[in-house]
Motif scaffolding. Structure first.
Motif, mmCIF file in Angstrom:
data_model
loop_
_atom_site.group_PDB
_atom_site.id
_atom_site.type_symbol
_atom_site.label_atom_id
_atom_site.label_comp_id
_atom_site.label_asym_id
_atom_site.label_seq_id
_atom_site.Cartn_x
_atom_site.Cartn_y
_atom_site.Cartn_z
ATOM 1 N N LEU B 414 28.636 -8.537 -27.552
ATOM 2 C CA LEU B 414 29.138 -8.523 -26.067
ATOM 3 C C LEU B 414 29.123 -9.873 -25.991
ATOM 4 N N SER B 415 30.000 -10.249 -24.960
ATOM 5 C CA SER B 415 29.984 -11.597 -24.612
ATOM 6 C C SER B 415 29.827 -11.604 -22.956
ATOM 7 N N PHE B 416 29.257 -12.760 -22.948
ATOM 8 C CA PHE B 416 28.529 -13.025 -21.344
ATOM 9 C C PHE B 416 28.979 -14.403 -21.227
ATOM 10 N N TYR B 417 29.029 -14.780 -19.785
ATOM 11 C CA TYR B 417 29.621 -16.308 -19.244
ATOM 12 C C TYR B 417 28.745 -16.765 -18.226
ATOM 13 N N TRP B 418 27.993 -17.890 -18.793
ATOM 14 C CA TRP B 418 27.136 -18.740 -18.109
ATOM 15 C C TRP B 418 26.014 -17.632 -17.941
ATOM 16 N N PRO B 419 25.463 -16.865 -18.797
ATOM 17 C CA PRO B 419 24.388 -15.852 -18.261
ATOM 18 C C PRO B 419 22.955 -16.694 -17.824
ATOM 19 N N THR B 420 22.176 -15.825 -17.077
ATOM 20 C CA THR B 420 21.111 -16.038 -16.720
ATOM 21 C C THR B 420 19.889 -15.292 -17.800
ATOM 22 N N ASP B 421 18.541 -15.929 -17.652
ATOM 23 C CA ASP B 421 17.684 -15.308 -18.357
ATOM 24 C C ASP B 421 16.669 -14.317 -17.340
ATOM 25 N N VAL B 422 16.875 -12.962 -17.858
ATOM 26 C CA VAL B 422 15.914 -11.849 -17.420
ATOM 27 C C VAL B 422 15.195 -11.219 -18.305
ATOM 28 N N SER B 423 13.891 -11.162 -17.896
ATOM 29 C CA SER B 423 12.940 -10.649 -18.855
ATOM 30 C C SER B 423 11.804 -9.558 -18.004
ATOM 31 N N LEU B 424 11.024 -9.121 -18.644
ATOM 32 C CA LEU B 424 9.886 -8.337 -18.070
ATOM 33 C C LEU B 424 8.734 -9.272 -17.784
ATOM 34 N N THR B 425 8.192 -8.899 -16.747
ATOM 35 C CA THR B 425 6.980 -9.750 -16.369
ATOM 36 C C THR B 425 5.898 -9.590 -17.717
ATOM 37 N N LYS B 426 4.885 -10.604 -17.659
ATOM 38 C CA LYS B 426 3.944 -10.438 -18.814
ATOM 39 C C LYS B 426 3.072 -9.387 -18.341
ATOM 40 N N GLU B 427 2.784 -8.918 -17.373
ATOM 41 C CA GLU B 427 2.104 -7.844 -16.837
ATOM 42 C C GLU B 427 3.103 -7.145 -16.114
ATOM 43 N N LEU B 428 3.429 -5.619 -16.386
ATOM 44 C CA LEU B 428 4.324 -4.802 -15.534
ATOM 45 C C LEU B 428 3.421 -4.285 -14.373
ATOM 46 N N PRO B 429 3.909 -3.998 -13.219
ATOM 47 C CA PRO B 429 3.077 -3.261 -12.178
ATOM 48 C C PRO B 429 2.575 -1.956 -12.881
ATOM 49 N N LYS B 430 1.183 -1.421 -12.053
ATOM 50 C CA LYS B 430 0.964 -0.275 -12.673
ATOM 51 C C LYS B 430 1.872 0.841 -12.459
ATOM 52 N N GLY B 431 1.861 1.806 -13.534
ATOM 53 C CA GLY B 431 2.856 2.899 -13.236
ATOM 54 C C GLY B 431 4.238 2.492 -13.721
ATOM 55 N N ILE B 432 4.587 1.133 -14.016
ATOM 56 C CA ILE B 432 5.775 0.815 -14.279
ATOM 57 C C ILE B 432 6.020 0.646 -15.954
ATOM 58 N N THR B 433 7.255 0.985 -16.438
ATOM 59 C CA THR B 433 7.511 1.031 -17.909
ATOM 60 C C THR B 433 8.782 0.147 -17.838
ATOM 61 N N GLY B 434 8.843 -0.662 -18.906
ATOM 62 C CA GLY B 434 10.210 -1.628 -18.976
ATOM 63 C C GLY B 434 10.582 -1.805 -20.544
ATOM 64 N N GLU B 435 11.829 -2.039 -20.605
ATOM 65 C CA GLU B 435 12.466 -2.453 -21.904
ATOM 66 C C GLU B 435 13.521 -3.486 -21.720
ATOM 67 N N THR B 436 13.491 -4.083 -22.829
ATOM 68 C CA THR B 436 14.420 -5.167 -23.034
ATOM 69 C C THR B 436 15.585 -5.011 -24.064
ATOM 70 N N PHE B 437 16.789 -4.997 -23.629
ATOM 71 C CA PHE B 437 17.868 -4.283 -24.333
ATOM 72 C C PHE B 437 19.064 -5.404 -25.001
ATOM 73 N N LEU B 438 18.885 -6.636 -24.367
ATOM 74 C CA LEU B 438 20.103 -7.574 -24.541
ATOM 75 C C LEU B 438 19.061 -8.836 -25.006
#
Lengths: 245, 721
Positions: B414-438
């Motif tokens: 996949l190609s991206f143009y001037w992308p920006t960094d997005v990630s999961l916070t070190k501690e996710l809020p209670k009851g929230i699950t997350g995944e990083t896929f790129l």
């Protein structure tokens, strides 16, 4: 059952002592593998996919020659050298005799097919092989060989000459395999009923379905019916000879 | 040989007949036997006809290619009314098509079986009846011309293979042509889904194109900046697309399934509040974030443009709001520094002595990042020689594109143009699950958005910048995440923000909304916007004293003393109660780039530059082919919860053979080719010859054994005389 097992074992062993079985077996192992591997590596760009559908595409024709070669002498030779009469006097039924010979050829082909297991194993080392169609392909090929063997045995039972038996097997089975395609060429699309008939009786239709990885009960029953019918015919021919003498 | 049996010969002379069915036939006549043969043949043929479509089968393929997917089964389970599929299929078909037709009919039969008798398939042959043909044509079902052989002649024949799907008697859809059995489910299931849903899922778009200031030497006004109209247009058939503008105090529709938020900028607290409440109601958000905008102006390509995420005076930063949901937005621009192959290419202009561009050179562009479907943990040994660091890296590094996610099933890169960094916070809020896929390669660099991102080598500043980039600390930078669960409200415990247009002076005659005179004008300059916002804040401050208590959670919205109370607000103007806690589970999906789905990238045109021939090379290099399917899949993932994506992804498993294996970056290409050729040769001939040699070898051993036995027998016979 015990008698049939004994006949089957003896016949199976006889294959390993027969030069014809070795020649036919070696040709069966070499020719399709050579063509398939040659085309498999034609694409040097790395886009070749890990699948064996092309290999199983060669199987109907390769199996035609192998099954005909293995069965041509089964009864014809017995008749030629005069041992058939002796065989028919044994305390076994003609059904047991026919089934024993059939199963021996069937398992011999099964052993030859097992010897090609290195192909999918190799492919799985270099790519993500889907084993479903591979298993389906092997099952379809084995069942197809059963159908060919049943007819080959019947062809062998109606003649004294091995060559005649071989030619009858080759011609009829080739015609049956391509029956639906031939019917289309001959009748065009003007006779859908006839085309459907030839499609139903053609082993090709049922083989292609199993070989792509879909095992349909209808296809399995087709092979069962096909084999049973020609083994029954074979039995009937022997019975007739037994009666007529 | 074949006569050898070890059964004891009975006494044939006694005339005892062999037992069994054949034995019983002994006394029958030839005609009796012939009759039995014919009878059995008839039974067999009938059996073959009767058992040809039993419908009992096992699909052995890994992706269940020839069976209905679980998604289709789930959708069929939602049928409440009768669904009729009218199949406009011509009966007379040439060979290959006849086989395909059989498979299509098998699959349709499986639809029937899975529908608990609510689905019926009716077969109609347009070639058999003129009225059926007319009806098919009126519905939009079109025949396809194919070449067939008839009586030895090749002629063209029309083949009909279309479907009309009717649900509940009043709703219908038409599929003009089903080209092959493999595409049937992909075509039919979404149509059934749409009919069953009764309405298309509603998708809201908030997308504001950037603006470009006029340069001093520029005589004409700059052309309008490219926006995101194409992505909205391409999903209109499947979704109810609603362009959203919250700048005048509007609200988000409560029945909105997905809010697509593209490159949010100049965001007011009201907008943030509306988005928050949408999430609290269980609505999903698909966010395409950017930390900076580059390259609008033809006179300053690749230069950073004015860009402001939060409207001046906003009390809650967008970044902070996202953090509350478990998404950490770095607001950096990401560069890829592993190899030029993982960077995009842009045309770099060489300038003549007169200062004008006179040549073009292709240069790697580190800010155009390619993300691979590759497990980077296998690269640990190439990145460091220290065993401890290697083991640590192998543990930390992971896939660039999550291979298990069907959204990316079709794409290896996949190609991206001037992308920006997005990630999961070190501690996710209670009851929230997350995944990083790129994620980028291990050599991704996140830096504050530079003023220039031009790849031009002539630019001294840029060369310095590239050197800096190469020496910067690198890691596998995350570019896409998903969080889901019952989210906490970013506005919990806070007052509801002021609604734009809210009258503090009792002058409002518009149902609680005041539409300002210049509301339709876009905020051209963030500084102007901030001024406007500041004045609004000031007004709000002035009117604060008159605001009654109890605004929070007030169903009717803020009430001001002295303001005329509207007798009956329009439904869309009524403010729903403020939610501090989520009512339903929601999902937020964040991709760190909005450029890859922008109109100019999707269409391969950069309208500002097309007038200038020298720029055309640049236009082509910006063409982003994967943007359209990726956006489709991402939206379906959010709106339909994977149902339909499964249908597309399962036919695209990568099964390519890899004879190359791991390649060292410094390996000579010719040596590599020779290595692969040798490997293939060994694989080919060992596989061809080994089974043959094994068979012949076994035969030879057997022959030798028999010969030895024969010799032994002969010698013993000779010895015994």
């Amino acid at each position: 059952m015990a008698e049939m097992t004994v006949i089957m074992k003896r016949e199976l062993w006889s294959f390993f002592l027969s030069p014809i079985a070795y020649v036919a077996g070696a040709a069966f192992l070499f020719v399709p593998a050579f063509f398939w591997f040659s085309t498999l590596f034609l694409n040097t760009g790395g886009a070749t996919e890990a699948h064996m559908s092309n290999f199983f595409g060669y199987m109907p024709l390769a199996m035609l020659f192998l099954a005909s070669a293995l069965t041509m002498r089964q009864w014809a030779e017995e008749r030629k050298i005069g041992t058939l009469e002796l065989l028919l006097t044994y305390p076994v039924t003609t059904t047991q005799l026919v089934t024993g010979k059939f199963l021996a050829s069937f398992f011999f082909i099964g052993i030859l097919l097992l010897m090609t297991a290195s192909y999918p194993l190799t492919l799985s080392l270099f790519g993500n092989l889907d084993w479903g169609p591979v298993i389906g392909g092997y099952l379809g090929t084995w069942l197809l060989s059963g159908a060919y063997l049943a007819f080959g045995l019947f062809a062998s039972s109606i003649t004294k000459d091995q060559i005649v038996s071989l030619i009858v097997s080759l011609v009829v089975l080739l015609f049956m395999f391509y029956a639906s395609s031939l019917a289309l060429i001959v009748f065009g699309t003007n006779h859908p009923g006839l085309i459907e008939f030839f499609t139903v009786i053609s082993p090709a239709t049922h083989f292609s379905s199993i070989a792509r990885g879909v095992v349909d009960l209808g296809d399995l029953l087709y092979y069962l019916v096909f084999c049973s019918f020609f083994l029954f015919l074979n039995s009937s021919v022997l019975e007739l000879k037994k009666r007529v003498g | 040989m074949t006569t050898e049996t070890n059964t004891q010969a009975s006494s044939p002379a006694s005339g005892a007949l062999p037992s069994g069915p054949m034995g019983e036939m002994h006394g029958t006549s030839f005609f009796g036997l012939a009759f039995r043969v014919l009878l059995v043949a008839g039974i067999c043929l009938n059996l073959l006809y009767l058992t040809r479509s039993l419908g009992v089968r096992v699909d052995l393929t890994q992706e269940k290619l020839y069976s209905l997917s679980p998604s289709t089964k789930r959708i069929l389970a939602r049928l409440e009314k009768p669904l009729v599929i009218e199949s406009y299929f011509s009966k007379d078909l040439p060979g290959q098509l006849a086989q395909e037709r059989g498979k299509i009919e098998d699959l349709l039969d499986e639809y029937v079986q899975m529908s608990k008798n609510l689905l019926k398939v009716v077969y109609l042959d347009p070639t058999s009846d003129r009225s059926i043909e007319d009806r098919a044509r009126r519905l939009g079902v079109q025949p396809q011309p194919v070449q067939v052989s008839k009586s030895g002649m090749f002629t063209m024949q029309e083949v009909w293979q279309g479907l009309r799907i009717r649900y509940g008697g009043d709703r219908q859809k038409v599929i003009p042509l089903v080209p092959q059995s493999l595409s049937l489910e992909e075509l039919l299931t979404p149509v059934i889904y749409e009919l069953v849903l009764e309405r298309k899922p509603k998708v809201g778009f908030i997308a504001r194109p950037n603006t470009q200031p006029r340069q001093q030497f520029q005589q004409q006004a700059p052309p309008p900046a490219p926006g995101w109209e194409m992505v909205q247009g391409m999903i209109r058939g499947r979704y109810d697309v609603v362009p959203i503008d919250l700048s005048k105090g509007q609200q988000l529709p409560e029945d909105l399934e997905v809010l697509v938020l593209i490159e949010p900028k100049n965001m007011s607290d009201w907008e943030k509040y509306c988005i928050d409440q949408h999430i609290m109601r269980g609505g999903n958000v698909l966010l395409f974030a950017d930390a900076a905008d580059y390259g609008f102006n033809p006179y300053q390509p690749f230069q950073r443009q004015p860009f402001q995420v939060d409207l001046q005076g906003s009390k809650l930063a967008w970044k902070q709001q996202l953090q509350g949901y478990g998404v950490d937005w770095g607001q950096h621009v990401v560069a890829e520094m592993l190899t030029p192959e993982l960077q995009g290419e842009a045309d770099s202009f060489l300038f003549g002595p007169d200062g004008r561009p006179n040549n073009i050179e292709r240069k790697p562009m580190p800010y155009w990042v390619k993300v691979l479907k590759k497990d980077w943990s296998t690269w640990a040994s190439r990145l460091t020689k220290d065993p401890t660091a290697m083991a640590k890296l192998a543990k930390e590094l992971t896939w660039g594109v999550d291979p298990s996610n069907p959204v990316f099933g079709q794409s290896q890169m996949l190609s991206f143009y001037w992308p920006t960094d997005v990630s999961l916070t070190k501690e996710l809020p209670k009851g929230i699950t997350g995944e990083t896929f790129l994620r980028t390669s291990p050599k991704g660099v996140a830096q504050l958005p530079p003023q220039s991102s031009s790849p031009q080598s002539a630019n001294v500043a840029n060369s310095l910048q590239l050197r800096q980039l190469a020496n910067s600390e690198s890691s596998q930078v995350s570019l896409g995440v998903q969080v889901k669960g019952l989210f906490p409200s970013a506005f919990a415990g806070m007052k509801r923000p002021d609604r734009p247009g809210q009258d503090k002076t009792g002058q409002d005659k518009n149902g609680g909304l005041l539409v300002p005179q210049d509301a339709d004008k876009p905020v051209a300059d963030p500084s102007e916007a901030s001024k406007a916002d500041a004045s609004k804040t000031e007004t709000a401050e002035q009117g604060k004293e008159t605001v009654k208590d109890g605004v929070q959670g007030d169903a009717e919205g803020p009430v001001f003393e002295g303001a005329p109370q509207p007798k009956e607000d329009k439904p869309e103007d009524k403010l729903p109660p403020k939610l501090d806690k989520a009512e339903k589970q929601a999902r937020i999906l964040v991709i760190g780039d909005a450029n890859f789905i922008r109109d100019d990238h999707l269409s391969g045109r950069f309208p500002q530059w097309m007038s200038q021939p020298l720029m055309r090379g640049m236009v082509e290099s910006l063409f982003s082919r994967q943007g359209r399917p990726l956006f489709d899949n991402l939206l379906d993932w959010m709106a339909l919860d994977l149902d339909l994506i499964e249908l597309r992804a399962r036919r695209n498993v990568d099964r390519s053979l890899d004879f190359v294996g791991e390649v060292s970056p410094d390996e000579d290409q010719d040596l590599l080719k020779a290595r692969v050729a040798t490997k293939k040769w060994w694989i080919q001939w060992s596989n061809i010859l080994l089974p043959v040699l094994a068979l012949l070898g076994f035969g030879l051993l057997l022959l030798m054994k028999r010969m030895a036995e024969k010799r032994a027998f002969l010698s013993s016979a000779k010895a015994t005389g």
